[in-house]
Write an enzyme that holds these catalytic residues in place. Sequence first.
Site, PDB file in Angstrom:
ATOM      1  N   GLY A 111      -4.662  16.872  14.784  1.00 54.64           N
ATOM      2  CA  GLY A 111      -3.893  18.105  14.632  1.00 54.64           C
ATOM      3  C   GLY A 111      -2.483  17.869  14.145  1.00 54.64           C
ATOM      4  O   GLY A 111      -2.156  16.805  13.628  1.00 54.64           O
TER       5      GLY A 111
ATOM      6  N   HIS B  19      -0.501  18.178   8.206  1.00 54.56           N
ATOM      7  CA  HIS B  19       0.420  18.224   7.067  1.00 54.56           C
ATOM      8  C   HIS B  19      -0.420  18.118   5.794  1.00 54.56           C
ATOM      9  O   HIS B  19      -1.662  18.012   5.865  1.00 54.56           O
ATOM     10  CB  HIS B  19       1.465  17.117   7.176  1.00 54.56           C
ATOM     11  CG  HIS B  19       0.887  15.759   7.422  1.00 54.56           C
ATOM     12  ND1 HIS B  19       0.098  15.107   6.500  1.00 54.56           N
ATOM     13  CD2 HIS B  19       0.947  14.946   8.505  1.00 54.56           C
ATOM     14  CE1 HIS B  19      -0.277  13.942   6.983  1.00 54.56           C
ATOM     15  NE2 HIS B  19       0.209  13.817   8.213  1.00 54.56           N
TER      16      HIS B  19
ATOM     17  N   GLY C 189      -1.077  15.804   3.866  1.00 50.58           N
ATOM     18  CA  GLY C 189      -1.980  14.642   3.795  1.00 50.58           C
ATOM     19  C   GLY C 189      -3.346  14.969   4.389  1.00 50.58           C
ATOM     20  O   GLY C 189      -4.393  14.644   3.812  1.00 50.58           O
ATOM     21  N   HIS C 190      -3.358  15.646   5.545  1.00 48.63           N
ATOM     22  CA  HIS C 190      -4.638  16.061   6.149  1.00 48.63           C
ATOM     23  C   HIS C 190      -5.349  17.077   5.247  1.00 48.63           C
ATOM     24  O   HIS C 190      -6.571  17.031   5.089  1.00 48.63           O
ATOM     25  CB  HIS C 190      -4.410  16.747   7.500  1.00 48.63           C
ATOM     26  CG  HIS C 190      -3.825  15.888   8.568  1.00 48.63           C
ATOM     27  ND1 HIS C 190      -2.550  16.030   9.032  1.00 48.63           N
ATOM     28  CD2 HIS C 190      -4.378  14.871   9.289  1.00 48.63           C
ATOM     29  CE1 HIS C 190      -2.320  15.158   9.997  1.00 48.63           C
ATOM     30  NE2 HIS C 190      -3.405  14.435  10.176  1.00 48.63           N
TER      31      HIS C 190
END
Length: 287
Positions: free
Chosen positions: A27, A30, A32-33
């Site tokens: 969780g 950002h 990147g996820h």
Amino acid sequence: MQVVHNIADLQAVLAGASLRAFVPTMGNLHQGHLDLIQMARQQVDARAKSGGKTVASIFVNRLQFAPHEDFDAYPRTLENDCALLEANGCDVVFAPAEKDLYPEPQVFKVHPPTEVADILEGEFRPGFFVGVSTVVHKLFNIVQPNLAVFGKKDYQQLMVIRRMVTQMALPIDILGGETRRAADGLALSSRNGYLSESERLEAVQLSWALKTLAAAAREGSANGHLDVPALEAAAMQSLKERGWQPDYLTVRLQHDLSPINGPCQQPMVVLGAAKLGKTRLIDNLEV
Ligand code: PAF
């Protein structure tokens, strides 16, 4: 998008899915996820005619934190995370409570071999890869994905997961997503949120030190003179002089992260971990 909090509900929601693409996270998402979610979405759209699902998990996994680490402080931002996931093509979010994933103490664990788990991150965070491998194996059993996407930002973690999947014959394709960076070059990380304003300005120096190390490794391999320990020591010293506490800055072989002793024609990677104030940052660059 459906958000479910326990295993039975997840399995009901996923029943009949023709393909499952999975992105495990802790969780506080950002970009990147979200890149990883988009990769998973593209795979579903490309591989499944219809009925494929993109699944993200959000679970701050106590098993991979040492008692002195930031388990309690780790930001929990479920509502915002779900909005971001929905906007980026996720179909299902699995956000279990601790008692759902670990209804009893997790005494059966996955212990990756010393040569991959006790070096680099594993040396400075003993038990970290046992915690990661155990939760990822458990999540794989629960989600039953056909493919899973992990970020290259956690380079060693990606390698450990790939080895686990191969050794355990898990029928899952593991894909690695490129590291997303801020405009100044700092690798995005949930832990960047711990940095003060002045630390945030300084934080990019880790990626610059790695860039310098990567360039020297490339050049030394090309001209036949590569003194890896000297280059690593210089990189560590450059950060120390700026007030960092580096754990390691190192040049390794990409495929197994083993050390390099001289000029090298195989793909290399430089990896670093260092503390700036109270915040520990990691980064890497493929050479
Ligand atoms: O990379 C992470 O966020 C975590 O280590 C993971 C893979 C979700 C396991 O808890």
